[in-house]
Write a protein that holds these residues in place. Structure first.
Motif, PDB file in Angstrom:
ATOM      1  N   ASP A  46       1.015  -1.221  -0.134  1.00  0.00           N
ATOM      2  CA  ASP A  46      -0.157   0.086  -0.191  1.00  0.00           C
ATOM      3  C   ASP A  46       0.941   1.291  -0.004  1.00  0.00           C
ATOM      4  OD1 ASP A  46      -2.497  -1.635   0.161  1.00  0.00           O
ATOM      5  OD2 ASP A  46      -2.343  -1.585   2.388  1.00  0.00           O
ATOM      6  N   LYS A  62       1.125   6.846  -0.528  1.00  0.00           N
ATOM      7  CA  LYS A  62       0.112   5.485  -0.913  1.00  0.00           C
ATOM      8  C   LYS A  62       0.337   5.116  -2.321  1.00  0.00           C
ATOM      9  CE  LYS A  62      -3.366   6.690   2.327  1.00  0.00           C
ATOM     10  NZ  LYS A  62      -4.829   7.365   2.293  1.00  0.00           N
ATOM     11  N   SER A  63       0.245   3.888  -2.661  1.00  0.00           N
ATOM     12  CA  SER A  63       0.604   3.359  -3.740  1.00  0.00           C
ATOM     13  C   SER A  63      -0.554   3.986  -4.824  1.00  0.00           C
ATOM     14  CB  SER A  63       0.413   1.863  -3.926  1.00  0.00           C
ATOM     15  OG  SER A  63       1.547   1.322  -3.048  1.00  0.00           O
ATOM     16  N   SER A  64      -1.799   4.072  -4.375  1.00  0.00           N
ATOM     17  CA  SER A  64      -2.921   4.442  -5.012  1.00  0.00           C
ATOM     18  C   SER A  64      -2.725   5.940  -5.442  1.00  0.00           C
ATOM     19  CB  SER A  64      -4.354   4.448  -4.350  1.00  0.00           C
ATOM     20  OG  SER A  64      -4.139   5.138  -3.123  1.00  0.00           O
ATOM     21  N   THR A  65      -2.005   6.922  -4.489  1.00  0.00           N
ATOM     22  CA  THR A  65      -1.931   8.216  -4.837  1.00  0.00           C
ATOM     23  C   THR A  65      -0.750   8.083  -5.762  1.00  0.00           C
ATOM     24  OG1 THR A  65      -2.342   8.801  -2.688  1.00  0.00           O
ATOM     25  CG2 THR A  65      -0.946  10.455  -3.980  1.00  0.00           C
ATOM     26  N   GLY A  68      -2.160   6.843  -9.224  1.00  0.00           N
ATOM     27  CA  GLY A  68      -3.075   8.004  -9.746  1.00  0.00           C
ATOM     28  C   GLY A  68      -2.386   9.080 -10.461  1.00  0.00           C
TER      29      GLY A  68
END
Length: 176
Positions: A46, A62-65, A68
């Protein structure tokens, strides 16, 4: 040293450095509890840890950030386009051009500048820690690209001409 020997030496250097990178030092200057936490952070899917663009400090996000921000950059069609060719087709195109345009070249030299087993370029982003919201600076790694052998030959040729360029500085000592 011949161009082929230079290629072998460059390859040998990369191999030695990769062995060194894999094995590293046996002794660490990081205390065991901190090493444990860093290992846990590295294994956390994460979180992505990257060195920053300018200060080379570590940035954890964060990986998602991160993904993105990367997706936003890559989806900008003014900067990037999806290619319909493989790296092998680029190699084939370069070989075809070299064979047609360099037919009179020494066969040994021609063989040495042909691309071989080119790795696919890696894209990644370095967080700009000196800016708000940590935008990414896009980087496309071009080491060992399909034109690397040609670039090495051109650099070798052009380097000999630098002595005739009056504004070029070879070393700091040449200025002093």
């Amino acid at each position: 040293m011949s161009l082929e020997e230079e290629h072998k030496m460059a390859r040998f250097k990369r191999e030695v450095l990769s062995v060194y990178d894999r094995h590293g030092s046996q002794r660490s200057n990081i205390p065991a509890p901190e090493r444990h936490e860093l290992k846990a952070l590295r294994n956390n899917q994460d979180v992505i840890v990257k060195s920053s663009d300018k200060s080379k400090k570590f940035v954890a996000m964060k990986s998602s950030t991160y993904l993105g921000k990367a997706e936003a950059l890559l989806s900008d069609s003014t900067l990037y386009a999806e290619l319909d060719k493989t790296i092998e087709s680029f190699e084939a195109d370069i070989k075809k051009i070299l064979q047609s345009e360099c037919a009179n070249m020494d066969p040994k030299l021609l063989t040495s500048i042909m691309p071989k087993d080119t790795p696919f370029p890696e894209w990644y982003g370095l967080p700009k820690d000196h800016k708000n919201n940590l935008p990414l600076r896009p980087v496309v790694g071009a080491c060992d690209g399909p034109t690397t052998p040609i670039s090495m030959v051109l650099e070798r040729i052009l380097h000999q001409l630098l002595q005739y360029v009056p504004v070029f500085i070879f070393t700091t000592n040449s200025v002093l």
